[in-house]
Write an enzyme that holds these catalytic residues in place. Structure first.
Site, PDB file in Angstrom:
ATOM      1  N   HIS A  12       0.835  -1.213   0.000  1.00  0.00           N
ATOM      2  CA  HIS A  12       0.000   0.000   0.000  1.00  0.00           C
ATOM      3  C   HIS A  12       0.870   1.264   0.000  1.00  0.00           C
ATOM      4  CE1 HIS A  12       0.198  -0.376   4.657  1.00  0.00           C
ATOM      5  NE2 HIS A  12       1.112   0.488   4.262  1.00  0.00           N
ATOM      6  N   HIS A  51      -1.040   4.973   9.801  1.00  0.00           N
ATOM      7  CA  HIS A  51       0.268   5.624   9.718  1.00  0.00           C
ATOM      8  C   HIS A  51       0.264   7.010  10.361  1.00  0.00           C
ATOM      9  CE1 HIS A  51       0.219   2.731   6.382  1.00  0.00           C
ATOM     10  NE2 HIS A  51       1.537   2.748   6.394  1.00  0.00           N
ATOM     11  N   HIS A 107      10.407  -3.367   3.183  1.00  0.00           N
ATOM     12  CA  HIS A 107      10.814  -1.989   2.918  1.00  0.00           C
ATOM     13  C   HIS A 107      11.261  -1.314   4.206  1.00  0.00           C
ATOM     14  CE1 HIS A 107       6.478  -1.488   3.831  1.00  0.00           C
ATOM     15  NE2 HIS A 107       6.556  -0.171   3.826  1.00  0.00           N
ATOM     16  N   GLU A 152       4.960  -4.549   8.335  1.00  0.00           N
ATOM     17  CA  GLU A 152       3.552  -4.473   7.899  1.00  0.00           C
ATOM     18  C   GLU A 152       3.045  -5.820   7.375  1.00  0.00           C
ATOM     19  OE1 GLU A 152       3.430   0.235   6.522  1.00  0.00           O
ATOM     20  OE2 GLU A 152       3.410  -1.338   5.015  1.00  0.00           O
TER      21      GLU A 152
HETATM   22  C1  DHB Z   1       6.042   3.794   1.382  1.00  0.00           C
HETATM   23  C2  DHB Z   1       5.576   2.530   1.772  1.00  0.00           C
HETATM   24  C3  DHB Z   1       4.628   2.413   2.809  1.00  0.00           C
HETATM   25  O1  DHB Z   1       4.148   1.233   3.280  1.00  0.00           O
HETATM   26  C4  DHB Z   1       4.132   3.560   3.404  1.00  0.00           C
HETATM   27  O2  DHB Z   1       3.154   3.406   4.337  1.00  0.00           O
HETATM   28  C5  DHB Z   1       4.585   4.808   3.032  1.00  0.00           C
HETATM   29  C6  DHB Z   1       5.558   4.925   2.007  1.00  0.00           C
HETATM   30  C7  DHB Z   1       7.040   3.930   0.271  1.00  0.00           C
HETATM   31  O3  DHB Z   1       7.650   2.932  -0.162  1.00  0.00           O
HETATM   32  O4  DHB Z   1       7.193   5.055  -0.228  1.00  0.00           O
HETATM   33 FE    FE Z   2       2.821   1.513   5.082  1.00  0.00          FE
END
Ligand code: DHB
Ligand code: FE
Length: 292
Positions: free
Chosen positions: A12, A59, A192, A239
């Protein structure tokens, strides 16, 4: 009795909202990501869910660091999409299902979970983007019950606890006397890390093993504690706990109807999986379970 028709898990990233707003789905950067959803929408059209239970993490829109529930369940008639500061457009509100929400909350408490109950709840990109990817016209044909998991501020719930939460949600669906067709969504991940020395960290091998494990050995990731998941998947890669909970909410063994894995979208290894308990549903996607 309500029927659980399947589970859909997806990343997301806020930038997806910008790409949708600017009509960039067919541009080379975005096409491998958006194309992953075509078979999913084909399946959705015949699977016809009318209730979505979405596991996700907020978030900072609805909960901030000063008050951070480990688990929170929506019990509102409506969930509002509000500006969360990424510059992505808001969407139409989501219709809730308060009667089912209270059944779910009572069932979870009876199962010895202690969720925060939210009769007012704003939802961010972790809810709006999966919904917009499934229903691009954004005229939501389903009611929505959000189940929020803290993946933002330590201490995080363990993978084992999230698996148990998902199983308990699955039991609540089975004991609900309504005849809804329920789709479980897990929103977040995969690997990530947005900040710190390892910003940009992605772990393809771990992600692919995690995706496979949801089919073959769904409790595999529960062998890792939260710090180990951060090591493997990055600070925001935790996540993936929402994927785990959504999988655990599906009764019994599942079939992978479709999946997609594409690196990167923004800083994220984007993943997509469609799972269902009923193997006959596979015919309706017109696609296999490939990993791009
Ligand atoms: C990104 C990924 C995320 O899960 C998020 O909540 C905000 C930013 C990203 O990769 O930019
Ligand atoms: Fe996120």
């Amino acid at each position: 009795m309500a029927t659980t028709i399947g589970g859909l898990t997806t990343s997301h990233v806020p930038a997806i909202g910008g790409a949708i707003a600017r009509g960039r789905q067919q541009e080379p950067y975005w096409k491998p990501f958006f194309d992953g959803f075509v078979p999913v929408r084909k399946w959705l059209a015949q699977a016809a869910p009318d209730l979505v239970i979405i596991f996700y993490n907020d978030h900072g829109l609805n909960f901030f660091l000063d008050k951070m529930p480990t688990f929170a369940v929506g019990a509102a008639a409506e969930y509002v999409s509000a500006d969360e500061g990424w510059g992505i457009p808001t969407t139409a509100s989501f219709r809730g299902h308060p009667e089912f929400s209270w059944h779910l909350i009572e069932s979870l408490v009876a199962d010895e979970f202690d969720p925060v109950t939210c009769q007012e709840m704003r939802v961010d990109h972790a809810v709006t983007l999966p919904m917009a990817l499934l229903w691009p016209d954004q005229r939501w044909p389903v009611r929505v019950v959000p189940v929020c998991i803290n993946t933002v501020q330590f201490p995080l719930p363990s993978a084992r606890r999230c698996f148990r939460l998902g199983s308990a949600v699955g039991r609540a669906v089975q004991s609900w006397p309504g005849n809804e067709r329920v789709l479980m969504i897990g929103s977040g991940g995969l690997s990530h890390q947005l900040d710190g020395e390892r910003a940009g960290f992605i772990n393809r091998a771990f992600d692919l093993q995690f995706m496979d494990s949801l089919i073959t050995d769904p409790q595999w990731v529960t062998r890792f504690d939260s710090r180990q998941i951060v090591e493997q998947a990055g600070t925001q890669g935790v996540e993936l706990l929402s994927w785990l909970a959504a999988r655990a909410a599906l009764p019994g063994a599942v079939t992978r109807l479709h999946s997609n894995y594409h690196i990167p979208i923004s800083n994220t290894a984007s993943g997509l999986m469609l799972m269902a308990s009923d193997p006959t549903a596979r015919a309706a996607t017109g696609a296999g379970g490939g990993v791009a």
